[in-house]
Design a protein around this motif. Structure first.
Motif, short mmCIF file in Angstrom:
data_model
loop_
_atom_site.label_atom_id
_atom_site.label_comp_id
_atom_site.label_asym_id
_atom_site.label_seq_id
_atom_site.Cartn_x
_atom_site.Cartn_y
_atom_site.Cartn_z
N UNK A 1 -87.17 -0.31 49.18
CA UNK A 1 -87.15 0.70 50.24
C UNK A 1 -86.39 1.94 49.79
N UNK A 2 -85.23 1.74 49.17
CA UNK A 2 -84.44 2.87 48.70
C UNK A 2 -85.18 3.64 47.61
N UNK A 3 -85.83 2.91 46.70
CA UNK A 3 -86.59 3.56 45.62
C UNK A 3 -87.73 4.39 46.19
N UNK A 4 -88.49 3.81 47.12
CA UNK A 4 -89.64 4.52 47.68
C UNK A 4 -89.20 5.71 48.53
N UNK A 5 -88.10 5.57 49.23
CA UNK A 5 -87.58 6.71 50.00
C UNK A 5 -87.21 7.85 49.07
N UNK A 6 -86.56 7.52 47.96
CA UNK A 6 -86.19 8.55 46.97
C UNK A 6 -87.43 9.23 46.41
N UNK A 7 -88.45 8.45 46.10
CA UNK A 7 -89.71 9.02 45.60
C UNK A 7 -90.31 9.95 46.66
N UNK A 8 -90.29 9.52 47.92
CA UNK A 8 -90.85 10.33 48.99
C UNK A 8 -90.11 11.64 49.18
N UNK B 1 -94.57 5.52 55.17
CA UNK B 1 -93.66 6.65 54.91
C UNK B 1 -94.16 7.94 55.57
N UNK B 2 -94.24 7.91 56.90
CA UNK B 2 -94.81 9.05 57.64
C UNK B 2 -93.95 10.30 57.51
N UNK B 3 -92.67 10.13 57.20
CA UNK B 3 -91.80 11.32 57.06
C UNK B 3 -92.12 12.11 55.79
N UNK C 1 -99.73 5.98 57.99
CA UNK C 1 -100.14 7.29 57.48
C UNK C 1 -101.67 7.37 57.55
N UNK C 2 -102.26 8.54 57.87
CA UNK C 2 -103.72 8.66 57.88
C UNK C 2 -104.33 8.23 56.55
N UNK C 3 -105.56 7.65 56.60
CA UNK C 3 -106.21 7.08 55.42
C UNK C 3 -107.58 7.70 55.21
N UNK D 1 -98.27 15.85 50.71
CA UNK D 1 -98.00 14.72 49.81
C UNK D 1 -99.08 13.66 50.03
N UNK D 2 -99.71 13.23 48.95
CA UNK D 2 -100.78 12.24 49.02
C UNK D 2 -100.34 10.98 48.29
N UNK D 3 -100.53 9.85 48.93
CA UNK D 3 -100.29 8.56 48.28
C UNK D 3 -101.61 7.97 47.84
N UNK D 4 -101.72 7.61 46.58
CA UNK D 4 -102.95 7.03 46.06
C UNK D 4 -102.65 5.61 45.57
N UNK D 5 -103.36 4.64 46.14
CA UNK D 5 -103.18 3.23 45.80
C UNK D 5 -104.48 2.76 45.17
N UNK D 6 -104.42 2.24 43.95
CA UNK D 6 -105.66 1.92 43.24
C UNK D 6 -105.48 0.69 42.37
N UNK D 7 -106.63 0.14 41.94
CA UNK D 7 -106.64 -1.08 41.14
C UNK D 7 -107.31 -0.83 39.80
#
Length: 421
Positions: A8-15, A199-201, A224-226, A123-129
């Motif tokens: 959580x702390x790592x992802x918040x920092x990234x955000x 991470x809506x913020x 978050x919208x998708x 800011x865009x989050x991209x989740x992929x395989x």
């Protein structure tokens, strides 16, 4: 093992860092973004041996995990594919910058001038395989559109994505843009995905690119919208007026060029009148190429066709397998598509322009093809340089998601001491 509190702390920092970078990118010049992408392409080509070495680690991981041949093909990088990644970056760099483009401009009787102007999403989050090239494609497209991006690649492509990401950051650094504009989540821990989805913020939109399981989870859990891309259950409908030789070429390419991509054909629909006159030589072509054809009772008359089960229609195989059935004309084909298509890409083979026009009007898929392989369902083939995915929803973006689809807009209203009565 990494604790959830640490994730959580790592992802918040990234955000936080992505949000700050997005504010700078929003007014970065077109020249800066173009320079960053061209220098990143240079770095990828210069570092190709290192990227291939990293990919070898991922291939070992994939084999140990028991990935299918199609998934291993998606994962594999060689010199030609790395050249393709670099060329895609240069193609995106060369495109017109979408940010600031005036979409509409009009005057009102009140004396106001109103403009609708493209702006970054943020800011865009991209989740992929699996596919490590998505690291480059998504990073490049988001950057070109003035967005910061948080990339979370699949566990299979962990090392390859890391090596490519380092090249993207080298390009940003050389162009004097913040390296936090393109960040890669540095862990395989799935808890990071859960954090990113909420991470809506910091995150303005999520783009999932992968199989049904991944996309379903994202749609279910995201706050978050998708931009949705669920499955590529692509069909080829062979109309009564189809040209035999064109159809043979298109069907073989649509299924076998690359079976592991979302534009691969998964189902053949054959008009009964066509079959009565011409048979289905393209099915024999598929069987000779090593494809398992799962057909209805009529098509089982063809040597080598095996019986289709109840789950074969509406299945995304991503493998050397295709379902096939006889339909009674365009209306029956459309009814099948309404039940089984994933609204990704569907094709009609016909020389009858009126039938093609009706197909285009009545089939509600993001991409519709006429006498062309479904393998063209690709942002690069659409002239977008690359794509971040194929959106199958109907809100904001649909079809290949390129730079324009990664922008929103704002209204610029200009008066001259104008007041409202």
């Amino acid at each position: 093992m990494t604790k959830n509190t640490d994730i959580k702390a790592m992802m918040t920092d990234i955000g936080v860092r992505a949000k700050a970078a997005s504010a700078i990118l929003a007014y970065a010049t077109p020249d800066q973004k173009q320079q960053a992408l061209n220098l990143a392409a240079d770095a990828i080509w210069d570092q190709r041996d290192r990227i291939i070495d990293a990919n070898a680690l991922d291939m070992d991981f994939g084999r140990a995990k028991g990935l299918s041949d199609a998934m291993m093909d998606r994962l594999m990088l060689d010199q030609d594919r790395i050249r393709g990644i670099a060329e895609a970056l240069r193609a995106v760099a060369a495109q017109d910058d979408p940010v600031g483009a005036v979409l509409a401009d009009w005057d009102r009787p009140t004396g106001l001038n109103i403009k609708r102007v493209r702006t970054p999403l943020g800011v865009i989050g991209v989740i992929y395989e699996s596919r490590p090239n998505v690291t480059a494609d998504a990073g490049a497209l988001c950057l070109k559109a003035g967005n910061a991006v948080i990339l979370r690649g699949g566990s299979e492509s962990f090392h390859s994505s890391g090596a490519i990401h380092a090249c993207l950051q080298a390009g940003l650094r050389a162009a004097n843009l913040p390296t936090d504009a393109v960040q890669l989540v540095p862990t395989r821990d799935r808890a990071a995905v859960g954090e990113l989805l909420t991470m809506v913020e910091y995150v303005d939109v999520i783009v999932p690119r992968g199989g049904k399981g991944l996309v379903g989870r994202v749609q279910s859990d995201a706050r978050v919208p998708v931009f949705a891309h669920l499955e590529g259950i692509c069909h080829v409908y062979v109309d009564a007026a189809a040209d035999v030789e064109k159809t043979r070429a298109v069907v073989l390419n649509a299924k076998t060029r690359r079976t592991g991509i979302c534009g691969s054909a998964e189902c053949l629909l054959i008009d009964r009148a066509f079959y009565a006159e011409h048979g289905a030589p393209f099915i024999t072509d598929l069987i000779n190429a090593g494809v398992e054809v799962r057909g209805d009772q009529t098509l089982q008359e063809i040597e080598g066709v095996v019986a289709a089960g109840p789950d074969d229609f509406g299945c995304e195989y991503l493998d050397m397998i295709i379902a096939a059935k006889i339909v009674d004309g365009l209306g029956d084909a459309i009814a099948h598509l309404q039940e089984y298509s994933s609204n990704h890409t569907d094709c009609i083979m016909t020389e009858n322009a009126d039938v093609a026009a009706e197909f285009f009007q009545k089939v509600d898929s993001a991409i519709l093809m006429h006498n062309a392989s479904t393998q063209f369902a690709d942002g690069g083939e659409f002239g977008m340089g690359a794509e971040i995915g194929i959106a199958t929803g109907k809100m904001h973006a649909r079809g290949p998601v390129g730079t324009e689809q990664l922008t929103s807009f704002k209204y610029i209203v200009t008066g001259d001491g104008t007041t409202r009565a």
